[in-house]
Design an enzyme around this catalytic site. Structure first.
Site, PDB file in Angstrom:
ATOM      1  N   GLY A 163      -6.840   6.092   3.176  1.00  0.00           N
ATOM      2  CA  GLY A 163      -7.219   5.021   4.081  1.00  0.00           C
ATOM      3  C   GLY A 163      -8.355   4.139   3.588  1.00  0.00           C
ATOM      4  O   GLY A 163      -8.915   3.359   4.356  1.00  0.00           O
ATOM      5  N   GLU A 218      -7.089  11.801  -0.648  1.00  0.00           N
ATOM      6  CA  GLU A 218      -5.698  11.450  -0.983  1.00  0.00           C
ATOM      7  C   GLU A 218      -5.397   9.974  -0.708  1.00  0.00           C
ATOM      8  O   GLU A 218      -4.583   9.644   0.156  1.00  0.00           O
ATOM      9  CB  GLU A 218      -4.712  12.363  -0.229  1.00  0.00           C
ATOM     10  CG  GLU A 218      -5.019  12.481   1.258  1.00  0.00           C
ATOM     11  CD  GLU A 218      -4.034  13.360   2.013  1.00  0.00           C
ATOM     12  OE1 GLU A 218      -3.516  14.314   1.434  1.00  0.00           O
ATOM     13  OE2 GLU A 218      -3.806  13.070   3.194  1.00  0.00           O
ATOM     14  N   GLY A 234      -3.868   6.172  -1.279  1.00  0.00           N
ATOM     15  CA  GLY A 234      -2.624   5.600  -1.785  1.00  0.00           C
ATOM     16  C   GLY A 234      -2.810   4.126  -2.101  1.00  0.00           C
ATOM     17  O   GLY A 234      -2.895   3.707  -3.252  1.00  0.00           O
ATOM     18  N   ARG A 235      -2.939   3.314  -1.038  1.00  0.00           N
ATOM     19  CA  ARG A 235      -3.019   1.854  -1.182  1.00  0.00           C
ATOM     20  C   ARG A 235      -4.109   1.423  -2.153  1.00  0.00           C
ATOM     21  O   ARG A 235      -3.876   0.571  -3.016  1.00  0.00           O
ATOM     22  CB  ARG A 235      -3.269   1.229   0.196  1.00  0.00           C
ATOM     23  CG  ARG A 235      -3.150  -0.288   0.214  1.00  0.00           C
ATOM     24  CD  ARG A 235      -3.582  -0.886   1.564  1.00  0.00           C
ATOM     25  NE  ARG A 235      -2.804  -0.398   2.692  1.00  0.00           N
ATOM     26  CZ  ARG A 235      -1.655  -0.935   3.113  1.00  0.00           C
ATOM     27  NH1 ARG A 235      -1.160  -1.987   2.502  1.00  0.00           N
ATOM     28  NH2 ARG A 235      -1.020  -0.425   4.154  1.00  0.00           N
ATOM     29  N   CYS A 261      17.348 -15.550   6.942  1.00  0.00           N
ATOM     30  CA  CYS A 261      17.591 -16.398   8.107  1.00  0.00           C
ATOM     31  C   CYS A 261      16.844 -15.848   9.312  1.00  0.00           C
ATOM     32  O   CYS A 261      17.456 -15.461  10.313  1.00  0.00           O
ATOM     33  CB  CYS A 261      19.088 -16.467   8.386  1.00  0.00           C
ATOM     34  SG  CYS A 261      20.064 -16.773   6.915  1.00  0.00           S
ATOM     35  N   TYR A 294       2.930  -0.147  -0.776  1.00  0.00           N
ATOM     36  CA  TYR A 294       3.646  -0.477   0.458  1.00  0.00           C
ATOM     37  C   TYR A 294       4.302  -1.853   0.311  1.00  0.00           C
ATOM     38  O   TYR A 294       4.150  -2.722   1.167  1.00  0.00           O
ATOM     39  CB  TYR A 294       2.710  -0.445   1.671  1.00  0.00           C
ATOM     40  CG  TYR A 294       1.964   0.866   1.810  1.00  0.00           C
ATOM     41  CD1 TYR A 294       2.605   1.987   2.333  1.00  0.00           C
ATOM     42  CD2 TYR A 294       0.640   0.997   1.408  1.00  0.00           C
ATOM     43  CE1 TYR A 294       1.936   3.202   2.453  1.00  0.00           C
ATOM     44  CE2 TYR A 294      -0.040   2.198   1.522  1.00  0.00           C
ATOM     45  CZ  TYR A 294       0.615   3.297   2.048  1.00  0.00           C
ATOM     46  OH  TYR A 294      -0.049   4.489   2.160  1.00  0.00           O
TER      47      TYR A 294
HETATM   48  C1  LIG Z   1      -0.444   7.253   4.324  1.00  0.00           C
HETATM   49  C2  LIG Z   1      -1.310   8.444   4.175  1.00  0.00           C
HETATM   50  C3  LIG Z   1      -2.250   8.519   3.140  1.00  0.00           C
HETATM   51  C4  LIG Z   1      -2.535   7.342   2.220  1.00  0.00           C
HETATM   52  O1  LIG Z   1      -3.136   6.331   2.962  1.00  0.00           O
HETATM   53  P1  LIG Z   1      -3.640   4.970   2.225  1.00  0.00           P
HETATM   54  O2  LIG Z   1      -4.045   4.085   3.344  1.00  0.00           O
HETATM   55  O3  LIG Z   1      -2.481   4.458   1.457  1.00  0.00           O
HETATM   56  O4  LIG Z   1      -4.779   5.364   1.349  1.00  0.00           O
HETATM   57  C5  LIG Z   1      -2.970   9.677   2.988  1.00  0.00           C
HETATM   58  N1  LIG Z   1      -2.760  10.734   3.828  1.00  0.00           N
HETATM   59  C6  LIG Z   1      -1.874  10.690   4.832  1.00  0.00           C
HETATM   60  C7  LIG Z   1      -1.709  11.868   5.710  1.00  0.00           C
HETATM   61  C8  LIG Z   1      -1.127   9.558   5.046  1.00  0.00           C
HETATM   62  O5  LIG Z   1      -0.250   9.513   6.059  1.00  0.00           O
END
Ligand SMILES: *Cc1c(COP(=O)(O)O)cnc(C)c1O
Length: 381
Positions: free
Chosen positions: A206, A242, A244-245, A316, A345
């Site tokens: 996050g 953990e 991601g983005r 469209c 994403y």
């Molecule tokens: C989606 C998610 C992440 C990654 O979140 P980002 O905003 O992409 O860093 C990590 N842990 C859990 C449980 C998630 O659902």
């Protein structure tokens, strides 16, 4: 055919991931959340840098087994896991399964007993956390994700047969800046150690990505300092993050060619060969996707006047908007638009079969160079 293309900058991704790893204390385990971008090149690039991968479906387990055979995922998560999902995670040798409810914990325990090997789990807790200095409370509201603190305490004190509860997982919000993320991590660890005697805590992802400022980055050094303080206060703790983005957003670009420009009731519209069926991020997040213009060198078609434009795709539906009210100078037919920050994403969340347009191409390299080469080729007739 000058069709749309995704370009992944793998060198840039590796350098960015290494800088994240270097900013965190060595004792903090850096996992990558595969759901942000499960592209095989991306996973392979991250593999030597991160400490593990967080997966959240059987499809992601399969992808990991294909791309990185022999490397069991560090975590398996997700709000709704079937018995088949849990069995697949156990069979894959996943290090920790993140459990979302007391019923899921019992189901997992029964499978693990039948298989003869205990499941090692973290309990996902939906914990109310007050951010210091902000009138903001994260977590603690009704949600399909995780369990209430009282349920987590009960699960930790009286785990069903077949499971070893090692600690707590929390992923309470997204878009957190470093001071806030650090405060949340500290609060989650305090609770986990005090209430369930956790030996391990995964404080989630996050970390903020600012689409309005493509040059900005999450302050990993500041966050690393906050996590170092957490570890100082809990010397025996195993601590995981953990993201991601914030890891992959910057490594991907989506390139699309302008096929039409027109004025509609006083506003300029730019239509590209492509759209949100390839890059759903701006529609999903409700932001204008940042882009730059690579001018077609032999262009002689119509151009906008250089004022604000709305960039749309070929679908469209009025929702097919990539960018609204962007001022990027004059834009003409044949120009190549480079949409930045399309590495997370993006393609993998897009409604790719809507209208059955062709999929984009995929390649690796420097997106700016690919766009420059493209714009230098003769325009389509
Ligand atoms: C989606 C998610 C992440 C990654 O979140 P980002 O905003 O992409 O860093 C990590 N842990 C859990 C449980 C998630 O659902």
């Amino acid at each position: 055919m000058n069709g749309p293309v995704y370009v992944h900058d793998l060198d840039g991704l590796a350098a960015h991931a290494r800088s994240i790893r270097a900013a965190l204390p060595s004792r903090v385990e850096l996992l990558y959340a595969v759901k942000a971008n499960p592209d095989p090149d991306v996973l392979q690039t991250l593999a030597p840098v991160v400490d593990g991968f967080e997966t959240a479906s059987r499809g992601e387990l399969r992808r990991m087994a294909e791309v990185l055979p022999g490397r069991a995922p560090a975590a398996f998560a997700g709000p709704g896991k079937t018995a088949e999902d849990l069995a697949a995670a156990l069979a894959a040798g996943v290090d920790r399964i993140h459990v979302e409810s007391p019923a899921e914990l019992r189901r997992l325990g029964a499978l693990a007993v039948a298989g003869g090997t205990p499941a090692r789990v973290l309990l996902r807790v939906n914990l109310p956390v007050e951010a210091p200095g902000a009138s903001l409370i994260m977590g603690g509201r009704p949600s399909p994700f995780g369990m209430d603190p009282t349920d987590a305490v009960e699960c930790a004190r009286h785990p069903p047969p077949g499971v070893e509860v090692r600690g707590v997982h929390a992923h309470l919000a997204s878009g957190l800046d470093a001071p806030l993320a650090g405060a949340v991590a500290a609060a989650v660890v305090r609770w986990a150690v005090a209430e369930v005697d956790a030996a391990e805590v995964d404080v989630g992802g996050g970390m903020a990505v600012d689409y309005a400022d493509p040059a900005a980055r999450f302050d990993w050094v500041g966050y690393g300092r906050a996590l170092a303080n957490v570890l100082d206060a809990h010397p025996g703790l195993r601590l995981r993050v953990e993201p991601g983005r914030s890891v992959t957003a910057y490594c991907g670009a989506y390139l699309a060619e302008v096929i039409d420009v027109k004025r509609s009731h006083g506003e300029w519209f730019v239509v590209v060969a492509g759209g949100t069926h390839h890059l759903r991020t701006p529609a999903a997040k409700g932001h204008p996707q940042p882009f730059t213009v690579h001018r077609r060198q032999d262009a002689d078609g119509p151009r906008t006047d250089g004022g604000p434009v709305t960039v749309v795709g070929q679908l469209c539906t009025p929702k097919d908007v990539l960018s609204r009210s962007a001022t990027a100078g004059p834009i003409g037919v044949g120009d190549v638009l480079l949409f930045a920050m399309a590495g997370a994403y993006a393609w993998n969340i897009s409604h790719r079969d809507f209208l059955l347009h062709d999929p984009p191409a995929f390649r690796t390299g420097d997106p700016e160079q690919v766009a420059a080469d493209w714009a230098a080729r003769p325009a389509r007739s």
